[in-house]
Enzyme design. Sequence first.
Site, PDB file in Angstrom:
ATOM      1  N   ASN A   1       0.957  -1.669  -0.132  1.00 16.18           N
ATOM      2  CA  ASN A   1       0.098   0.004   0.101  1.00 16.18           C
ATOM      3  C   ASN A   1       1.147   1.454  -0.367  1.00 16.18           C
ATOM      4  OD1 ASN A   1      -1.980   2.018   0.586  1.00 16.18           O
ATOM      5  ND2 ASN A   1      -2.328   0.883   2.789  1.00 16.18           N
ATOM      6  N   TRP A   2       0.821   1.874  -0.980  1.00 14.46           N
ATOM      7  CA  TRP A   2       1.577   3.373  -1.070  1.00 14.46           C
ATOM      8  C   TRP A   2       1.244   4.531  -0.829  1.00 14.46           C
ATOM      9  CZ3 TRP A   2       4.285   2.014  -6.523  1.00 14.46           C
ATOM     10  CH2 TRP A   2       5.035   0.858  -6.824  1.00 14.46           C
ATOM     11  N   LYS A   3       0.154   4.443   0.053  1.00 13.53           N
ATOM     12  CA  LYS A   3      -0.598   5.925   0.769  1.00 13.53           C
ATOM     13  C   LYS A   3      -0.436   6.801  -0.260  1.00 13.53           C
ATOM     14  CE  LYS A   3      -0.346   3.460   4.821  1.00 13.53           C
ATOM     15  NZ  LYS A   3      -0.138   3.481   6.494  1.00 13.53           N
TER      16      LYS A   3
ATOM     17  N   HIS B   1      -9.959   1.162   5.138  1.00 13.04           N
ATOM     18  CA  HIS B   1      -7.946   1.020   6.055  1.00 13.04           C
ATOM     19  C   HIS B   1      -7.928   1.818   6.769  1.00 13.04           C
ATOM     20  CE1 HIS B   1      -4.099   2.045   7.088  1.00 13.04           C
ATOM     21  NE2 HIS B   1      -3.799   1.433   5.814  1.00 13.04           N
TER      22      HIS B   1
ATOM     23  N   GLU C   1      -6.969   4.830   7.668  1.00 15.06           N
ATOM     24  CA  GLU C   1      -6.661   5.693   7.682  1.00 15.06           C
ATOM     25  C   GLU C   1      -7.854   6.277   6.661  1.00 15.06           C
ATOM     26  OE1 GLU C   1      -2.746   4.984   5.464  1.00 15.06           O
ATOM     27  OE2 GLU C   1      -1.921   5.059   7.869  1.00 15.06           O
TER      28      GLU C   1
ATOM     29  N   GLU D   1      -5.112  -5.252  10.353  1.00 16.64           N
ATOM     30  CA  GLU D   1      -4.635  -4.204  10.625  1.00 16.64           C
ATOM     31  C   GLU D   1      -4.671  -3.738  12.024  1.00 16.64           C
ATOM     32  OE1 GLU D   1      -2.032  -3.078   6.631  1.00 16.64           O
ATOM     33  OE2 GLU D   1      -3.977  -1.417   7.517  1.00 16.64           O
TER      34      GLU D   1
ATOM     35  N   GLY E   1       2.570   1.717  10.687  1.00 10.34           N
ATOM     36  CA  GLY E   1       3.656   2.701  11.192  1.00 10.34           C
ATOM     37  C   GLY E   1       3.772   3.283  12.041  1.00 10.34           C
TER      38      GLY E   1
ATOM     39  N   SER F   1       3.628  -2.490   9.907  1.00  9.53           N
ATOM     40  CA  SER F   1       4.832  -2.530  10.517  1.00  9.53           C
ATOM     41  C   SER F   1       5.887  -4.261  10.400  1.00  9.53           C
ATOM     42  CB  SER F   1       5.117  -2.320  12.066  1.00  9.53           C
ATOM     43  OG  SER F   1       4.419  -1.245  11.954  1.00  9.53           O
TER      44      SER F   1
ATOM     45  N   GLY G   1       2.694  -1.280   4.065  1.00  7.64           N
ATOM     46  CA  GLY G   1       2.711   0.101   4.300  1.00  7.64           C
ATOM     47  C   GLY G   1       4.164   0.796   3.450  1.00  7.64           C
ATOM     48  N   GLY G   2       4.856   1.394   4.897  1.00 13.55           N
ATOM     49  CA  GLY G   2       6.296   2.001   4.397  1.00 13.55           C
ATOM     50  C   GLY G   2       6.984   1.092   3.246  1.00 13.55           C
TER      51      GLY G   2
HETATM   52  P1  PGA Z   1       2.933  -0.279   7.870  1.00 12.25           P
HETATM   53  O1  PGA Z   1       1.340   0.387   6.818  1.00 12.25           O
HETATM   54  O2  PGA Z   1       3.297  -1.093   6.949  1.00 12.25           O
HETATM   55  O3  PGA Z   1       3.467   1.049   6.965  1.00 12.25           O
HETATM   56  O4  PGA Z   1       2.539   0.131   9.077  1.00 12.25           O
HETATM   57  C1  PGA Z   1       0.655  -0.830   7.160  1.00 12.25           C
HETATM   58  C2  PGA Z   1      -0.641  -0.170   6.172  1.00 12.25           C
HETATM   59  O5  PGA Z   1      -0.899   1.163   6.130  1.00 12.25           O
HETATM   60  O6  PGA Z   1      -1.285  -1.119   5.261  1.00 12.25           O
END
Ligand code: PGA
Length: 257
Positions: free
Chosen positions: A16-18, A101, A103, A173, A179, A219, A240-241
């Site tokens: 997920n490149w957000k 998600h 977020e 998640e 994150g 993470s 994500g990251g």
């Molecule tokens: P993260 O994000 O790997 O940076 O913790 C995961 C996500 O939000 O899908």
Amino acid sequence: MLGANMNSRKPLIAGNWKMFKTCEEAVETARQLVKLVADDTVDVMIAPAFTSLMPVSDVVKGSCVALGAQNLFWEPEGAYTGEISSGMLVSAGCSYVIIGHSERRQYFGETDLTVNKKIKAAIKDNLMPVVCVGESEKERESNHTFSVLDKQVEKGLESLTLNDLETLIIAYEPIWAIGTGKTATSKQAQEVHKYLRLLIKKKFGNNLADSIRILYGGSVKPDNIKELMLMPDVDGALVGGASLKAETFSKIINFQI
Ligand code: PGA
């Protein structure tokens, strides 16, 4: 032996490149990734920003890397300024879409009801939904993890049929792990994944519970993926990251090597 190998569920590692990367940056990362991922024993998906979907789609075409979007709107078309429909995502080359998600729930007011509508729209256009669920730190500390998940699954999947759910993927998640560098331990992840599978079993029966893929997200890094994937109910990861750099992400994808 790795957990997901003990059953018929093919692992999925999704990035997920957000809200990161310009079109040029997304294309470049996708190019590098395609070169690093040749193994099709694992499904791989990347979800760049909407603006990069088309150019990235050209790069990943014919490779082991599939394309996903990070969101969609449930109406097929209309006067909905700023929104993107499932048909538009399909025409841009997507086969997956991330829905609900945390977020989006936290900053954009998404609810289990809107998640439900989005899932239905995605399925109608043959997009595979990756539906995110998970508890906050406060909810975990007050022992509400399972009741939060009960509600998210109950309302999110309301009135969906077994047929509808054939391609649906759940991503667990925990919000406190996103994150933050604080990954759930593999034991914590397994406990929740097992619970989610049981919920699916109660609601939809054995077959779906056995076949549905449940990803862990929060993470995930090259150095914790192996341990997570050893868990019998962890079928992959939503990253994500650590998905933003092709080399790092490829290490997660190639966790079996
Ligand atoms: P993260 O994000 O790997 O940076 O913790 C995961 C996500 O939000 O899908």
